[in-house]
Scaffold this motif. Structure first.
Motif, PDB file in Angstrom:
ATOM      1  N   LYS A 199       0.643  -1.331   0.036  1.00 19.86           N
ATOM      2  CA  LYS A 199      -0.140   0.041   0.155  1.00 19.86           C
ATOM      3  C   LYS A 199       0.775   1.207   0.142  1.00 19.86           C
ATOM      4  O   LYS A 199       0.590   2.243  -0.611  1.00 19.86           O
ATOM      5  CB  LYS A 199      -1.063  -0.138   1.302  1.00 19.86           C
ATOM      6  N   ALA A 203       1.657   3.525  -5.225  1.00 20.67           N
ATOM      7  CA  ALA A 203       1.093   4.808  -6.260  1.00 20.67           C
ATOM      8  C   ALA A 203       2.302   5.287  -7.008  1.00 20.67           C
ATOM      9  O   ALA A 203       1.889   5.609  -8.164  1.00 20.67           O
ATOM     10  CB  ALA A 203       0.737   5.952  -5.274  1.00 20.67           C
ATOM     11  N   TRP A 206       1.821   3.872 -10.883  1.00 21.95           N
ATOM     12  CA  TRP A 206       0.687   4.044 -11.642  1.00 21.95           C
ATOM     13  C   TRP A 206       0.818   4.550 -12.856  1.00 21.95           C
ATOM     14  O   TRP A 206       1.647   5.674 -12.857  1.00 21.95           O
ATOM     15  CB  TRP A 206      -0.484   4.952 -10.727  1.00 21.95           C
ATOM     16  N   PRO A 212      -7.496   8.760 -12.574  1.00 23.90           N
ATOM     17  CA  PRO A 212      -7.025   8.952 -11.149  1.00 23.90           C
ATOM     18  C   PRO A 212      -6.693   7.497 -10.458  1.00 23.90           C
ATOM     19  O   PRO A 212      -7.364   6.664 -10.503  1.00 23.90           O
ATOM     20  CB  PRO A 212      -8.218   9.590 -10.235  1.00 23.90           C
ATOM     21  N   TYR A 213      -5.472   7.568  -9.362  1.00 17.57           N
ATOM     22  CA  TYR A 213      -5.223   6.323  -9.091  1.00 17.57           C
ATOM     23  C   TYR A 213      -5.853   5.917  -7.837  1.00 17.57           C
ATOM     24  O   TYR A 213      -6.452   6.755  -7.251  1.00 17.57           O
ATOM     25  CB  TYR A 213      -3.660   6.749  -8.640  1.00 17.57           C
ATOM     26  N   ASP A 214      -6.259   4.595  -7.680  1.00 21.18           N
ATOM     27  CA  ASP A 214      -7.022   4.053  -6.511  1.00 21.18           C
ATOM     28  C   ASP A 214      -6.257   2.997  -5.959  1.00 21.18           C
ATOM     29  O   ASP A 214      -5.819   1.952  -6.835  1.00 21.18           O
ATOM     30  CB  ASP A 214      -8.310   3.840  -6.759  1.00 21.18           C
ATOM     31  N   TYR A 215      -5.922   2.733  -4.694  1.00 26.82           N
ATOM     32  CA  TYR A 215      -5.438   1.683  -4.251  1.00 26.82           C
ATOM     33  C   TYR A 215      -5.984   0.331  -4.700  1.00 26.82           C
ATOM     34  O   TYR A 215      -7.198   0.064  -4.545  1.00 26.82           O
ATOM     35  CB  TYR A 215      -5.236   1.704  -2.734  1.00 26.82           C
ATOM     36  N   VAL A 216      -5.220  -0.661  -5.366  1.00 21.71           N
ATOM     37  CA  VAL A 216      -5.515  -1.828  -5.592  1.00 21.71           C
ATOM     38  C   VAL A 216      -5.067  -2.848  -4.579  1.00 21.71           C
ATOM     39  O   VAL A 216      -4.049  -2.974  -4.437  1.00 21.71           O
ATOM     40  CB  VAL A 216      -5.041  -2.318  -7.253  1.00 21.71           C
ATOM     41  N   SER A 217      -6.264  -3.538  -3.994  1.00 18.08           N
ATOM     42  CA  SER A 217      -5.774  -4.289  -2.605  1.00 18.08           C
ATOM     43  C   SER A 217      -5.231  -5.780  -3.425  1.00 18.08           C
ATOM     44  O   SER A 217      -5.223  -6.256  -4.374  1.00 18.08           O
ATOM     45  CB  SER A 217      -6.842  -4.676  -1.900  1.00 18.08           C
ATOM     46  N   GLN A 220      -7.997  -7.648  -4.704  1.00 21.68           N
ATOM     47  CA  GLN A 220      -8.554  -7.358  -6.109  1.00 21.68           C
ATOM     48  C   GLN A 220      -7.318  -8.067  -7.169  1.00 21.68           C
ATOM     49  O   GLN A 220      -7.679  -8.420  -8.193  1.00 21.68           O
ATOM     50  CB  GLN A 220      -8.479  -6.008  -6.172  1.00 21.68           C
ATOM     51  N   SER A 567       1.184   6.984   3.971  1.00 24.25           N
ATOM     52  CA  SER A 567       1.610   6.226   2.755  1.00 24.25           C
ATOM     53  C   SER A 567       2.260   6.925   1.827  1.00 24.25           C
ATOM     54  O   SER A 567       1.944   7.454   0.671  1.00 24.25           O
ATOM     55  CB  SER A 567      -0.133   5.871   2.143  1.00 24.25           C
TER      56      SER A 567
END
Length: 1146
Positions: A199, A203, A206, A212-217, A220, A567
């Motif tokens: 986490k 970023a 990306w 827009p960047y969104d955290y990929v767990s 996922q 982060s």
């Protein structure tokens, strides 16, 4: 064992070499099928199958390939004995596995502590092995260099227990690019894969500027992989069942073990014999000790003192009992020897190198000659010296009994070690078992005196059979056949009074029983090794806050949120401003050194191979400088002398409470510690117990960060770090290096040795010193932007290959300066460096730094340690308190032992305290006191040995680091034992006093308690003293058995003080156990004037005590003073020796 011996043993167990039968079968099948083998492979296979080779070609090949040929004749070593380096140990473990014909290899973190070129070499070999022989290999790696990573065919990427990617290595980056994350140039694919699922670091990768960047767990990613083409293909493959029956018809071997039982037996036998030769000091020491004690025993029970009458018969009985005790306890040294061996045996059995029986049977067989020597020596010296019956037949009969008993005792101690596996628990349980055997043995408490429900104990004790056989052998001899009273013979009367009046054939039944015990114990060892699991690692957490967090429903979210706060990607160019506030005032210091030479004595194994020089040079003409605010890397292949150079330079290396200046107030210290914990990111594990490496507590990576934090809290001006990133994955290594950079920005001089750094980590350094084998420098200077200066220097040397694009400069540098490149280009990089401008610049810098600046003063440390002795003592006491409280294995085992032993004594000697009617009743009570003093004391002494030995290695390290003095440590250790020993004494008195039924008066109870407490205390301090004088715990335990013997012999029970010959009586007076027995017996019965029957005549109890034992009631105050003097003397001696003697050979 040496490196070569370790690998050769593994090879023998896996069937390498001398396999002519299988080779013939392979050739026959090849001819039948018309196969023409590859000539190289065919020659190699035949060469390694030849019978009767001294050295095996396969072993040589593996040693060469793993780079272990340079240390093949060096002992592996341990925490106290200098051996091979950490990286070499790692490679040795790999070598043990790959030397055999293994078809499936599962290898965990094989690269930890290795430089990248060695890792590359090993993985290249694995790649060839897998491709040529169709082997399956699964390797987990930390920080693999790009070129090593490229050697793998497939990659499994895991996080949070889920598979994120499993497929071809070439498709991995494409998969993440499809998910929206791109690997930048000059970034290793392996580092990218580890960071893209974190986490904190995701970023920066990306790739879409418009989305827009969104955290990929992790969940996922895992789902995306399952839905991809590769994920579906994988699940289809896994669903196909495998038909096992297909592979059987071509197999050559059908057993779980690679070679026949006889071959395994021979291999294990040869290894046991080799280890016994290496450990010969222990065995010679044991036998020499036995020889001395036999002489001592003979002169104490000397024949001139002995007559053929009832009183002398009692002394003969005592001498026989003492002989049996001595040979029974001679096996106790096997406990520690076996326990130290077990982890290796467990590891090798887990690898299916050999079954349990092939370890235990050779070990048992090789102990037989020692039993023969010990028994023969003892009998030869003592038999005629003490004056037993003179018939030669009886001499050999006694020898046979002692031999059988020694065998049973050795096997029993090995069985106890195999069952309990921990030194402290095995010692406690072993002592308890021995105590019961001695109590039930028929001498201290005769069979008729035993409670009816405990009579079975008499027949279950090996000691009983030794006692029966030895007593019958002596007292059925012609000289004891005189008629005494009535019509019974003197011999019969003695045997009857001790409950041993059996027929003469019972001698042979007893000898048979002892050999039967040996066989049963040996069989039990095999079963215990086979079915008992080896102890696993445990991770103890002792924080209430953390416990409640873990118990809570939302524990996952809480800890997740906590660890993921802030982060920010790992970036070395940004160092935290926050860390600048942590600076307590310190003086920036530079360190320079010129023409450093360092040699050690040549190891004996190297001398055997024809090296005739006396010294082995590890460092040669080393010149350099480290400056404040500059981060210097010290690099070179394994064995180049990096760690040695650090050790030599850090002659005085300077937790926080002990190492910050005395004027720092507690609040500032606490704040400073908090900030260090934060900087090194230890918040999550702050409440975990550190534990023992490889067994309990923190993982390797957590230990690494903790070690750095411990050094940081001393607020030093100069910091040396030895491999701060080995054992860490890319993410953890980056965190540590960021913390190190934070430290450097405060103006400290910082030097790190480093193995296989990634590009990012390597380029975080400002300067580099590169060394080659033989301890010579081949580069010293700045790295430059993107390592430009380093690359420019080496590319300027004719013949050196150029670096490829995006290649790791650290890896390239180690490859192009290897010994093979030197040989190929016929040049010496050390000579080239001496002729370069870099060398001249370094010398100029050293000259400038060597001249003191105007106004500067001599570096002066007013005291050796930052804190005064009282603060050191308090800190050590606090540390010992925590350590003791968290060592249930040591303390709980002691209390359990004490409770069980006290209850058993209470049951066996139930209400015998007031039943005093004849000399046997009095001897029985004294026997109960004697057993308690000797064996409960011995347990205290034995259990403290391994504990203090472990603490001593910590002391060596922390004393060297300037944390505290030996005195502070030793007096804290001494003080810490008092409350625990007090509790033991209270437990013992509360249980035994009422059950044995002593007299209830305040003075008698106090005396009983006081004598018990002093006894337990001096035994504990005696154990600590013995460790402080011994090289290791094995030698300490052998030394301890010798001391126990003397404490037993001169205790005044087996041979009363007044009867001891004049030349030994001083031993009686300085023997602590004689004063303990004096205090216990005299305080209870010294004022008792009841008349009883003693050896056929009427006497009062107090006059008997005075005449027979020399115990006077009016001398009790003197006894009190002497009893407390012993623990004080032992404690001071412990403090003296722990400070003066240093057994760390590293």
């Amino acid at each position: 064992m040496t490196v070569r011996e370790t690998i050769e043993f593994s090879a023998r167990c896996q069937g390498v070499g001398s396999r002519a039968d299988i080779m013939i079968e392979v050739s026959r099948r090849e001819k039948e099928a018309g196969i023409v083998p590859d000539p190289d492979i065919d020659t190699y296979m035949k060469a390694i199958s030849v019978e009767g080779q001294k050295k095996n070609l396969q072993t040589d090949y593996v040693l060469k390939m793993l780079g272990l040929d340079i240390c093949s004749d060096t002992i592996v070593g341990d925490a106290l004995q200098r051996g091979i380096s950490g990286g070499q140990k790692k490679r040795l473990t790999t070598g043990e596995m790959i030397v055999g014909p293994t078809k499936a290899l599962f290898m965990d973190e094989i690269s930890t502590g290795l430089d990248s070129s060695t890792t590359f070499q090993i993985v290249t070999y694995l790649q060839q092995l897998v491709h040529i022989t169709d082997t399956t290999a699964l390797v987990s790696l930390l920080q693999p260099a790009p070129e090593t990573f490229d050697l793998f065919d497939d990659v499994i990427l895991m996080a949070e227990g889920k598979i994120v990617y499993h497929g071809p290595h070439s498709h991995a980056l494409q998969f993440f690019e499809d998910c929206g994350f791109k690997c930048p140039p000059r970034k290793g694919a392996a580092d990218f894969l580890q960071e893209v699922i974190s986490k904190k670091d995701q970023a920066q990768y990306w790739k879409h500027s418009d989305i827009p960047y969104d955290y990929v767990s992790v969940d996922q990613f895992s789902q995306l992989f399952r839905e991809s083409y590769l994920g579906k293909k994988l699940s289809d493959e896994v669903l196909k069942p495998y038909e096992k029956s297909q592979g059987q018809d071509k197999a050559l071997s059908f057993s779980i073990y690679s070679v026949r039982k006889w071959e395994l037996f021979k291999a294990c036998m040869a290894r046991e014999f080799l280890l016994m030769k290496r450990n010969s000091f222990v065995y010679v020491f044991k036998t020499a000790q036995l020889f001395i004690i036999a002489l001592l025993t003979t002169t104490v029970f000397i024949r001139t003192q002995m007559d053929v009458d009832l009183t002398s018969a009692n002394y003969f009985m005592g001498a026989l009992f003492y002989t049996l005790v001595r040979l029974m306890t001679n096996g106790v040294a096997e406990l520690s020897l076996t326990i130290t061996r077990l982890p290796v045996v467990d590891k090798q059995r887990a690898f299916y190198l050999y079954p349990a029986w092939s370890y235990s049977i050779p070990a048992s067989i090789l102990k037989i000659p020692f039993s023969l020597i010990d028994s023969a020596l003892w009998t030869a010296i003592t038999y005629y010296g003490i004056g037993y019956s003179p018939e030669i037949r009886r001499f050999f009969c006694q020898f046979l009994v002692l031999f059988a008993l020694h065998q049973a005792s050795t096997s029993m101690c090995r069985l106890i070690a195999v069952i309990f596996r921990s030194m402290v628990v095995a010692t406690s349980c072993g002592t308890l078992i021995l105590v019961l055997m001695f109590v039930f043995g028929g001498f201290i408490l005769p069979l008729p005196s035993l409670p009816p429900w405990l009579k079975w104990g008499f027949w279950c004790s090996p000691m009983t059979y030794g006692e029966i056989a030895a007593s019958l052998n002596e007292f059925l001899a012609p000289r004891w056949q005189k008629v005494s009273k009535g019509n019974t013979t003197l011999g019969n009367e003695i045997l009857t009074s001790h409950g041993l009046n059996f027929e003469s054939y019972f001698y042979w039944i007893s000898v048979g029983a002892l050999f039967g015990f040996t066989a049963i114990f040996d069989l039990a060892i095999v079963l215990a090794l086979t079915y008992f699991k080896s102890p696993k690692m445990s991770r103890a957490i002792i924080s209430k806050k953390r416990l409640s967090q873990l118990k809570g429903q939302d524990a996952w979210n809480k800890t997740g949120a906590q660890s993921e706060k802030g982060s920010t990607p790992v970036d070395f160019s940004q160092t935290k401003e926050a860390t600048r506030k942590m600076v307590l005032p310190f003086e920036p210091l530079a360190i320079s050194f010129k023409d450093v030479q360092y040699s050690v004595d040549l190891p004996p194994e190297m001398k055997k191979h024809g090296m005739d020089q006396k010294k082995l040079q590890l460092l040669k003409d080393i010149t350099g400088a480290f400056r404040p605010g500059v981060l210097t890397a010290l690099m070179g292949i394994s064995g180049a002398g990096k760690t040695t150079l650090m050790d030599v330079l850090s002659g005085r290396k300077t937790g926080a409470w002990l190492r910050l200046p005395p004027e720092t107030d507690p609040e500032t210290k606490a704040k400073f510690v908090e900030e260090v914990i934060e900087t090194i990111e230890l918040e999550d594990i702050r409440d975990s117990l550190v534990g023992i490496p490889g067994e309990t507590g923190l993982s390797t990576e957590q230990r690494k960060r903790l070690t750095i934090a411990v050094e940081l809290v001393s607020n030093p001006s100069i910091i040396f770090m030895d491999e701060p990133t080995s054992g860490l994955d890319a993410r953890a290594a980056a965190i540590v290096m960021r913390a190190v950079k934070n430290v450097v920005t405060t103006g400290r001089t910082t030097v790190c040795t480093i193995h296989q750094p990634s590009i990012d980590i390597f380029e975080a350094f400002d300067e580099l010193i590169l060394m080659k084998t033989g301890g010579q420098i081949i580069y010293s200077g700045i790295l430059g932007h993107h390592s430009s200066k380093l690359i420019e220097y080496f590319e300027g040397i004719p013949g050196v290959p150029k670096i490829k694009d995006n290649y790791n400069p650290a890896t390239w540098m180690l490859e192009v300066t290897s010994a093979s490149v030197e040989a190929e280009l016929n040049l010496d990089f050390a000579d080239l460096y001496i002729g370069s401008t870099l060398y001249r610049n370094t010398n100029e810098l050293v000259r400038q730094l060597s001249e003191p600046k105007p106004g500067s003063r001599e570096l002066h440390f007013p005291t050796q340690f930052p804190q005064n002795s009282w603060v050191q003592f308090k800190a050590c006491l606090w540390k010992q308190h925590l350590s003791y409280w968290r060592s249930p294995q040591y303390n709980l085992a002691r209390f359990m032992f004490m409770t069980v032993a006290s209850v058993l004594f209470g049951a066996i000697f139930w209400q015998k305290g007031k039943q005093i009617n004849n000399e046997q009743d009095l001897l029985t009570i004294l026997g109960s006191m004697y057993i308690a003093v000797i064996f409960l004391g011995i347990n205290n002494c034995s259990t403290v040995l391994p504990y203090v030995a472990t603490e001593r290695t910590v002391l060596y390290r922390e004393r060297f680091a300037g944390m505290y003095s030996s005195k502070a440590y030793s007096f804290a250790q001494v003080a810490m034992e008092i409350p625990y020993t007090l509790l033991q004494a209270i437990l013992y008195v509360i249980i035994t006093y009422p059950t044995i039924g002593y007299y209830w008066t305040a003075t008698k109870v106090f005396w009983f308690f006081y004598a018990t407490f002093c006894t337990f205390l001096y035994f504990v301090y005696l154990g600590m003293l013995l460790v402080s004088m011994s090289t290791n715990v094995e030698v300490a335990s052998i030394l301890a058995t010798a001391v126990y013997t003397l404490l037993n012999l001169f205790s005044g029970f087996l041979m009363p003080g007044p009867k001891i010959p004049k030349w030994w009586v001083w031993c009686f007076w300085i023997c602590p156990t004689s004063w303990s027995l004096n205090g216990l017996l005299t305080s209870q019965y010294g004022d008792m004037n009841k008349e009883i029957l003693i050896f056929g005549e009427h006497k009062t109890v107090d006059s008997f005590l005075q005449d027979y034992y020399g115990f006077h009631y009016e001398r009790l105050p003197l006894v009190a003073i002497v009893l407390i003097a012993f623990p004080i003397a032992f404690a001071f001696l412990f403090a003296y020796f722990i400070g003066k003697l240093n057994f760390q050979r590293r």
